[in-house]
Design a protein around this motif. Structure first.
Motif, PDB file in Angstrom:
ATOM      1  N   GLU A   8      66.721  39.301  41.599  1.00 20.66           N
ATOM      2  CA  GLU A   8      66.212  37.985  41.230  1.00 20.66           C
ATOM      3  C   GLU A   8      64.944  38.159  40.417  1.00 20.66           C
ATOM      4  O   GLU A   8      63.999  38.828  40.840  1.00 20.66           O
ATOM      5  N   ALA A   9      64.917  37.581  39.230  1.00 18.81           N
ATOM      6  CA  ALA A   9      63.748  37.724  38.362  1.00 18.81           C
ATOM      7  C   ALA A   9      62.583  36.949  38.952  1.00 18.81           C
ATOM      8  O   ALA A   9      62.677  35.732  39.144  1.00 18.81           O
ATOM      9  N   PRO A  10      61.477  37.627  39.291  1.00 21.86           N
ATOM     10  CA  PRO A  10      60.356  36.933  39.926  1.00 21.86           C
ATOM     11  C   PRO A  10      59.628  36.029  38.940  1.00 21.86           C
ATOM     12  O   PRO A  10      59.584  36.301  37.735  1.00 21.86           O
ATOM     13  N   ALA A  11      59.052  34.966  39.472  1.00 23.06           N
ATOM     14  CA  ALA A  11      58.245  34.061  38.656  1.00 23.06           C
ATOM     15  C   ALA A  11      56.786  34.485  38.752  1.00 23.06           C
ATOM     16  O   ALA A  11      56.281  34.809  39.821  1.00 23.06           O
ATOM     17  N   GLY A  12      56.112  34.482  37.619  1.00 27.71           N
ATOM     18  CA  GLY A  12      54.705  34.843  37.604  1.00 27.71           C
ATOM     19  C   GLY A  12      54.480  36.340  37.642  1.00 27.71           C
ATOM     20  O   GLY A  12      55.397  37.147  37.469  1.00 27.71           O
ATOM     21  N   ALA A  13      53.236  36.723  37.876  1.00 29.89           N
ATOM     22  CA  ALA A  13      52.863  38.135  37.930  1.00 29.89           C
ATOM     23  C   ALA A  13      53.211  38.713  39.302  1.00 29.89           C
ATOM     24  O   ALA A  13      53.255  38.009  40.307  1.00 29.89           O
ATOM     25  N   SER A  14      53.485  40.010  39.326  1.00 33.16           N
ATOM     26  CA  SER A  14      53.763  40.711  40.578  1.00 33.16           C
ATOM     27  C   SER A  14      52.490  41.383  41.074  1.00 33.16           C
ATOM     28  O   SER A  14      51.778  42.030  40.304  1.00 33.16           O
ATOM     29  N   VAL A  15      52.205  41.205  42.354  1.00 32.46           N
ATOM     30  CA  VAL A  15      51.060  41.849  42.988  1.00 32.46           C
ATOM     31  C   VAL A  15      51.592  42.779  44.070  1.00 32.46           C
ATOM     32  O   VAL A  15      52.370  42.370  44.923  1.00 32.46           O
ATOM     33  N   LEU A  16      51.172  44.021  43.996  1.00 34.72           N
ATOM     34  CA  LEU A  16      51.655  45.037  44.922  1.00 34.72           C
ATOM     35  C   LEU A  16      50.469  45.607  45.686  1.00 34.72           C
ATOM     36  O   LEU A  16      49.460  45.984  45.088  1.00 34.72           O
ATOM     37  N   ILE A  17      50.570  45.671  47.000  1.00 30.85           N
ATOM     38  CA  ILE A  17      49.531  46.266  47.838  1.00 30.85           C
ATOM     39  C   ILE A  17      50.136  47.476  48.542  1.00 30.85           C
ATOM     40  O   ILE A  17      51.197  47.379  49.162  1.00 30.85           O
ATOM     41  N   ILE A  18      49.478  48.628  48.412  1.00 27.63           N
ATOM     42  CA  ILE A  18      49.946  49.861  49.043  1.00 27.63           C
ATOM     43  C   ILE A  18      48.859  50.384  49.968  1.00 27.63           C
ATOM     44  O   ILE A  18      47.743  50.669  49.532  1.00 27.63           O
ATOM     45  N   ASP A  19      49.186  50.475  51.251  1.00 25.85           N
ATOM     46  CA  ASP A  19      48.290  51.075  52.244  1.00 25.85           C
ATOM     47  C   ASP A  19      48.754  52.494  52.535  1.00 25.85           C
ATOM     48  O   ASP A  19      49.899  52.705  52.972  1.00 25.85           O
ATOM     49  N   LEU A  20      47.902  53.473  52.275  1.00 23.53           N
ATOM     50  CA  LEU A  20      48.248  54.878  52.477  1.00 23.53           C
ATOM     51  C   LEU A  20      48.040  55.265  53.936  1.00 23.53           C
ATOM     52  O   LEU A  20      46.906  55.346  54.416  1.00 23.53           O
ATOM     53  N   MET A  21      49.133  55.521  54.648  1.00 17.80           N
ATOM     54  CA  MET A  21      49.063  55.768  56.084  1.00 17.80           C
ATOM     55  C   MET A  21      49.112  57.251  56.437  1.00 17.80           C
ATOM     56  O   MET A  21      48.552  57.668  57.450  1.00 17.80           O
ATOM     57  N   ALA A  22      49.825  58.051  55.651  1.00 14.50           N
ATOM     58  CA  ALA A  22      49.938  59.483  55.932  1.00 14.50           C
ATOM     59  C   ALA A  22      50.462  60.176  54.687  1.00 14.50           C
ATOM     60  O   ALA A  22      51.024  59.534  53.786  1.00 14.50           O
ATOM     61  N   ARG A  23      50.277  61.478  54.634  1.00 20.39           N
ATOM     62  CA  ARG A  23      50.800  62.276  53.527  1.00 20.39           C
ATOM     63  C   ARG A  23      51.420  63.551  54.083  1.00 20.39           C
ATOM     64  O   ARG A  23      50.972  64.092  55.098  1.00 20.39           O
ATOM     65  N   HIS A  24      52.455  64.020  53.414  1.00 19.17           N
ATOM     66  CA  HIS A  24      53.093  65.286  53.753  1.00 19.17           C
ATOM     67  C   HIS A  24      53.192  66.079  52.452  1.00 19.17           C
ATOM     68  O   HIS A  24      53.959  65.725  51.550  1.00 19.17           O
ATOM     69  N   GLY A  25      52.387  67.124  52.360  1.00 22.85           N
ATOM     70  CA  GLY A  25      52.270  67.856  51.121  1.00 22.85           C
ATOM     71  C   GLY A  25      53.281  68.977  50.991  1.00 22.85           C
ATOM     72  O   GLY A  25      53.929  69.408  51.962  1.00 22.85           O
ATOM     73  N   THR A  26      53.402  69.467  49.767  1.00 17.44           N
ATOM     74  CA  THR A  26      54.239  70.629  49.499  1.00 17.44           C
ATOM     75  C   THR A  26      53.743  71.823  50.313  1.00 17.44           C
ATOM     76  O   THR A  26      52.552  72.114  50.348  1.00 17.44           O
ATOM     77  N   GLY A  27      54.675  72.475  50.986  1.00 13.81           N
ATOM     78  CA  GLY A  27      54.313  73.626  51.810  1.00 13.81           C
ATOM     79  C   GLY A  27      53.763  73.274  53.171  1.00 13.81           C
ATOM     80  O   GLY A  27      53.274  74.164  53.890  1.00 13.81           O
ATOM     81  N   ALA A  28      53.867  72.007  53.562  1.00 15.38           N
ATOM     82  CA  ALA A  28      53.334  71.605  54.873  1.00 15.38           C
ATOM     83  C   ALA A  28      54.123  72.260  56.003  1.00 15.38           C
ATOM     84  O   ALA A  28      55.339  72.421  55.923  1.00 15.38           O
ATOM     85  N   VAL A  29      53.428  72.636  57.045  1.00 19.49           N
ATOM     86  CA  VAL A  29      54.045  73.184  58.259  1.00 19.49           C
ATOM     87  C   VAL A  29      53.374  72.524  59.453  1.00 19.49           C
ATOM     88  O   VAL A  29      52.302  71.925  59.329  1.00 19.49           O
TER      89      VAL A  29
END
Length: 371
Positions: free
Chosen positions: A166-187
């Motif tokens: 569905e094509a949204p009306a108006g501008a899109s606002v996105l909020i991203i909360d960074l909760m955790a990360r898993h990096g390359t090579g993680a153990v």
């Protein structure tokens, strides 16, 4: 280890819809405002977002028309330099989308909040557009980023509708909360309290590297074997959750040279963690039964008989390794999946003119009872 080699599906419903409006952004829209901005240098046109990171945000839209170029900023900074986001991370994030429809007006997009579903999104940084990732790299876990994307052009709206969105009306606002990360090579942290053995394979893993698995001579055990080499201190993995793991797999049976070569491993793909739904048939049965109930932060030795893997014979395995398989799995994280969408009730067909709706239903009920 999926049941079959399948394309990785990253659950980014909220994010995918938002960035669909900025796939072909004119160069003149890529303003300096969209580059990294901390709390001290926020664009005044950004909506005001309040509330604790990790809880559903509250948003107030400025009393202006939505901007016609991208703007973004970090409205809350996490703490701790040891948890900085890298460009190739697998992120765990809560994502919320809104539509900014006019001066001081906007609304949440239905079904596009991981706070509502109770299930975070997994974001593979290397698979996301720069419009998203540039702001997140080198930010601390616990940060909150806000993005504003301009309204869709007529052509973009047609593309969205053609894709079934569905094509949204108006501008899109996105909020991203960074909760955790898993990096390359993680153990997982900690030292192994056992290396296996006693008739089972032994495992040696030094630092952030692929484990070395030594398979003993003799017959494989008939039943699934699960040995925690490191017992984690996290919550128990639950059926239906998304798990994030590092893993390596070798066959129990030696090849013609007497070796047990690795047939699949995250380490052969640069150590990028793997994610999948566990306990729901998305992977082999030995994984579903062996990982569910174990604690996050554990390193597991799994010895999986062929009937809980790909099959006992090459014909059953259909190109996958046959027979008993040995895995070493680091359980890096486990997160809830969103609930399945509710099925809409089927519409009842109107009774034929002059007919009796109840009477017309009786033959179908009788036929069903005979079955």
């Amino acid at each position: 280890m999926r049941r079959r080699a399948a394309a990785l599906a990253v659950p980014l419903t909220a994010l995918a819809l938002a960035v669909s409006s900025c796939g072909n952004i004119p160069e003149e829209w890529r303003t300096p405002a969209f580059l990294r901005m901390g709390e001290d240098h926020l664009d005044s046109r950004l909506p005001t977002v309040t509330g604790e990171v990790g809880e559903a945000p509250e948003i107030t839209f400025p009393d202006i028309e939505p901007p016609e170029e991208e703007i973004a900023g970090v409205v809350a900074e996490g703490s701790g330099e040891d948890e900085l986001v890298r460009a190739d991370d697998l992120l765990v994030a809560n994502v919320v989308q809104y539509q900014w429809t006019g001066p001081g007006e906007g609304e949440a997009v239905e079904g596009q909040s991981s706070y509502e579903t109770g299930a975070p999104d997994l974001i593979r940084m290397g698979e996301m557009p720069e419009q998203i990732t540039d702001l997140l790299v080198n930010r601390s876990v616990g940060s909150r980023a806000v993005y504003v994307f301009p309204p869709l052009t007529e052509e973009e709206a047609q593309q969205a509708e053609a894709a079934g969105q569905e094509a949204p009306a108006g501008a899109s606002v996105l909020i991203i909360d960074l909760m955790a990360r898993h990096g390359t090579g993680a153990v997982v942290p900690g030292e192994q309290t056992t290396d296996g053995g006693d008739g089972l394979p032994t495992v040696v893993q030094e630092g952030h590297s692929e484990p070395v698995i030594e398979v003993p001579e003799g017959d494989a055990p008939e039943d699934l074997q699960v040995v925690p080499l490191i017992e984690g201190g996290g919550a128990e993995v639950e059926e239906g959750q998304q798990v994030i793991v590092q893993y390596t797999g070798v066959p129990w049976a030696p090849d013609e040279d007497g070796e047990h070569p690795v047939f699949d491993s995250t380490w052969s793909r640069g150590g990028a963690p793997f994610d999948t739904t566990i306990g729901a048939g998305a992977v082999i049965e030995g994984w579903d039964e062996g990982i569910v109930g174990q604690k996050v932060g554990s390193r597991l030795l799994l010895v999986v008989p062929g009937d809980m893997a790909y099959g006992e014979s090459e014909e059953e395995a259909m190109g996958a390794p046959a027979g008993t398989l040995v895995f070493v799995v680091d359980v890096l994280g486990a997160y809830d999946n969103p609930p399945p969408p509710e099925e809409e009730p089927a519409e009842e067909e109107p009774a034929e003119e002059g007919g009796d709706a109840e009477a017309s239903a009786e033959p179908a009920e009788e036929e069903s009872s005979e079955e």
